[in-house]
Scaffold this motif. Sequence first.
Motif, mmCIF file in Angstrom:
data_model
loop_
_atom_site.group_PDB
_atom_site.id
_atom_site.type_symbol
_atom_site.label_atom_id
_atom_site.label_comp_id
_atom_site.label_asym_id
_atom_site.label_seq_id
_atom_site.Cartn_x
_atom_site.Cartn_y
_atom_site.Cartn_z
ATOM 1 N N CYS A 603 0.829 -1.204 0.000
ATOM 2 C CA CYS A 603 0.000 0.000 0.000
ATOM 3 C C CYS A 603 0.867 1.259 0.000
ATOM 4 N N LEU A 604 0.205 2.406 -0.072
ATOM 5 C CA LEU A 604 0.898 3.681 -0.187
ATOM 6 C C LEU A 604 1.778 3.944 1.037
ATOM 7 N N GLU A 605 1.296 3.554 2.210
ATOM 8 C CA GLU A 605 2.066 3.771 3.430
ATOM 9 C C GLU A 605 3.359 2.957 3.423
ATOM 10 N N ASP A 606 3.316 1.777 2.827
ATOM 11 C CA ASP A 606 4.542 0.978 2.697
ATOM 12 C C ASP A 606 5.578 1.730 1.866
ATOM 13 N N LEU A 607 5.117 2.317 0.761
ATOM 14 C CA LEU A 607 6.010 3.088 -0.103
ATOM 15 C C LEU A 607 6.589 4.275 0.652
ATOM 16 N N HIS A 608 5.755 4.952 1.421
ATOM 17 C CA HIS A 608 6.223 6.096 2.201
ATOM 18 C C HIS A 608 7.321 5.685 3.175
ATOM 19 N N ALA A 609 7.125 4.551 3.839
ATOM 20 C CA ALA A 609 8.111 4.093 4.825
ATOM 21 C C ALA A 609 9.430 3.742 4.161
ATOM 22 N N GLN A 707 9.763 13.584 -5.233
ATOM 23 C CA GLN A 707 10.350 13.196 -6.527
ATOM 24 C C GLN A 707 10.423 11.683 -6.664
ATOM 25 N N LEU A 708 10.927 11.013 -5.648
ATOM 26 C CA LEU A 708 11.069 9.555 -5.708
ATOM 27 C C LEU A 708 9.709 8.872 -5.738
ATOM 28 N N LYS A 709 8.789 9.372 -4.938
ATOM 29 C CA LYS A 709 7.442 8.790 -4.930
ATOM 30 C C LYS A 709 6.794 8.935 -6.300
ATOM 31 N N LYS A 714 4.419 6.693 -11.070
ATOM 32 C CA LYS A 714 4.234 6.768 -12.520
ATOM 33 C C LYS A 714 4.592 5.441 -13.190
ATOM 34 N N ALA A 715 5.661 4.795 -12.717
ATOM 35 C CA ALA A 715 6.038 3.494 -13.282
ATOM 36 C C ALA A 715 4.949 2.465 -13.031
ATOM 37 N N CYS A 716 4.327 2.533 -11.865
ATOM 38 C CA CYS A 716 3.243 1.593 -11.558
ATOM 39 C C CYS A 716 2.001 1.868 -12.405
#
Length: 785
Positions: A603-609, A707-709, A714-716
């Motif tokens: 999920c999005l929170e995983d990406l944030h962490a 920037q990284l997010k 976008k790739a996803c």
Amino acid sequence: MGVRGLQGFVASSCPHVCTTVNFKELAEQHQSKHPGCTPTIVVDAMCCLRYWYTPESWVCGGQWKEYFSVLRDFVRTFTDVGIKLVFFFDGMVEKEKRDVWVKRRLKNNREIARIFHYIKTHREQPSRSMFFIPSGLAIFTRFALKTLGQETLCSLQEADYEVASYGLQNNCLGILGEDTDYLIYDSCPYFSISELCLDSLSTVMLCREKLCASLGLCLADLPLLACLLGNDVVPEGMFETFRYKCLSFYTSVKENCDRRGNVILAVADHIAKVLRLYQGEKKLEEMLPLGPNKALFYKGMASYLLPGQKSPWISPKAKAITTLDKQIISVSSDPESKQGSPESSDPESKQGSPESTDSGSKQGSPESTDSGSKQGSPVCTDPESKQESPMCTDPESKQEDPMCTDPESKQEVPMCTDPEFKEEDPMNMEPEIKRQVTMVSDTEILKVARAQHVQAESYLVYNIMASGEIECSNTLEDALDQALPSQAFVYRPVRQRVYSLLLAGGHDGASCPPVQEWFVYSGNPLTHPDLVRPLQMSLPGGTPSLKLLWLNHEPGTQARRVEVLLACFDLSSSSEELQAVESPFQGLCCLLAYLFVQVDTLCLEDLHAFIAQALCLPGKSAGHLADVQLDRVDPRAVQLGSLLVRGLTMLLLVNSACGFPWSTSDLMPWNVFDGKLFHEKYLQTEKGYTVEALVEQNRARLTQFHQLKSVVCKACLREDRRIASRQLWQPLHSGRRGRPGSGAHRTSFGNSRSDQGQHWREQGPGSRQQEPDPWRRGSSSGWSN
């Protein structure tokens, strides 16, 4: 690993074998005897991983910055007193040791299940008594030591043989490790890593001569003793009845010895008083119940003979037996043996013993005709005879082709003979095998791959090209929470594309033979390897040759290397954005984009962490990271940490295969990942922390974060993967904590673009050798047996 029961026997019954020594004093003595020669200790690094990994946290994915600091201090302590260190890592698992490897991996699965049960019950990390080394520790330790300027080598056969050979041939001060095999090799002195006190540079030296005096044996008898007791080549059960017969006739049973100790004394007594008495009159096989295991037994003994050494126990006929490197050997136990014997126990292993380490990083087979290439060393007759007998071929073995593989796999994996390696008298072969059976025939490319393997610069590339067989040890994965897939499935499409790149030679990947994968995952009994087919990449102009990627230095080649690397992760369409990311976060973004496309339960929170911890890591010292305190330990976050670290090892593989388009240092976890810091950020996202709070109110980090997010999201989106927030995700996927049902599956790109590989939910365990279809899928969940 080593000789069964010998470690405990020495500690309890022969304490005089162990002598406390000081390395600084030994180095000074060595220099006085050998002026101009730098005192050198050859280190069995796989034995030292547990000793080196001292960070308090180990379940969260690894405290890599702390660990790197520990290694730096270790190296500095020795170099400050003028001692050079040479580190050896395992480069393969020999075929005859595969059963031991499998047994250890299955035991590790049970240990990991206990770890997750503890975490769920207590919401904290277990004590050190349940310690399990972080995933990828052996792999990244190689690169850490090279970064520290140390000579670091990866073995072309069993590492303990190469360690012992190096120590003998280079007049080393000693061997530092924790493996009783070093008591058997007639090499330089053997020192215990588990007893090392770094502050004083003192440890325990285990003396072979004193062991022999205690047992009434000579040094040449030790390989025979080791095989009769059972080691990594000769199964313990093979001589079980023989050992008990020795014990029944042994009259000097010591009351202070346990049963196993008395068995060792009895077998040694039998060697000294019976076998040696009739030596020369009878062949060893006439005095021992070798049966169908004769070849395996002689290979076990020959495996201890270093270059130039002889054994009085190996006859000319036995020499010929040891050369049948690829013959099929029935490893049956003594027919009279009893399964329930109290003597039998779990084999000692570098990972399992309290003072030893995981060989998890023992990787696939390098340049050898047989996994047991140790047996190619010179095997001679009784040194007292002062003459060598001519090589004699065992008539019973004439029908066996020494170069043939297991018949079950021979049809599946056609090999090419490397013409660089000429066939010579097998009894004159040094440890480096003279003839090589490989998956590819380009000798120039093989030389490059071999050199990079030996110098520990690449990961798995040479193993794939040389033998078509690789393995991956246990990972901290919760078998009961299958909402998150095993790393074995998640990264399989990446490995498939690498197989195509390495084995196809620029041709259609479909024509490549499958690669044998020994990967540990829930439900895999490891009775056979998974046969995994290469997967051709879709690249403009086709897949470039390895000569272009590895040997060409013309302008534009570097861009081509990056193009192929991104294609291995199926991220070609995001090339421009990913290449715009600054170091060292390029590789991390590539990995995160791949992960979030593949695993629809992230999920999005995983990406944030993940992003927040990577951005905060450079500003934190090892001491600061050690002081981080977690409110609790979350089992899902534990598994996510291991999943990412395994992904970093896949980045190493792909980067190596593509000719190193990215700097290896940018892929090191101490630059982009810290397990405890990730866990802290993960728990903060669960509490609803803002992005500003996650990056610790640092404006520059906040800009980088977005920037990284953006690059990852976008790739996803290009793969129709929209990363949802946990708040939206949980109501929609409330059943995900159990086995995912078919109704919960997100339609993956693997369904619509079959040429791009399978989504993890579609990946079965791979085909087994007994199955007619070499790529039969399992159930749609990917978790069938």
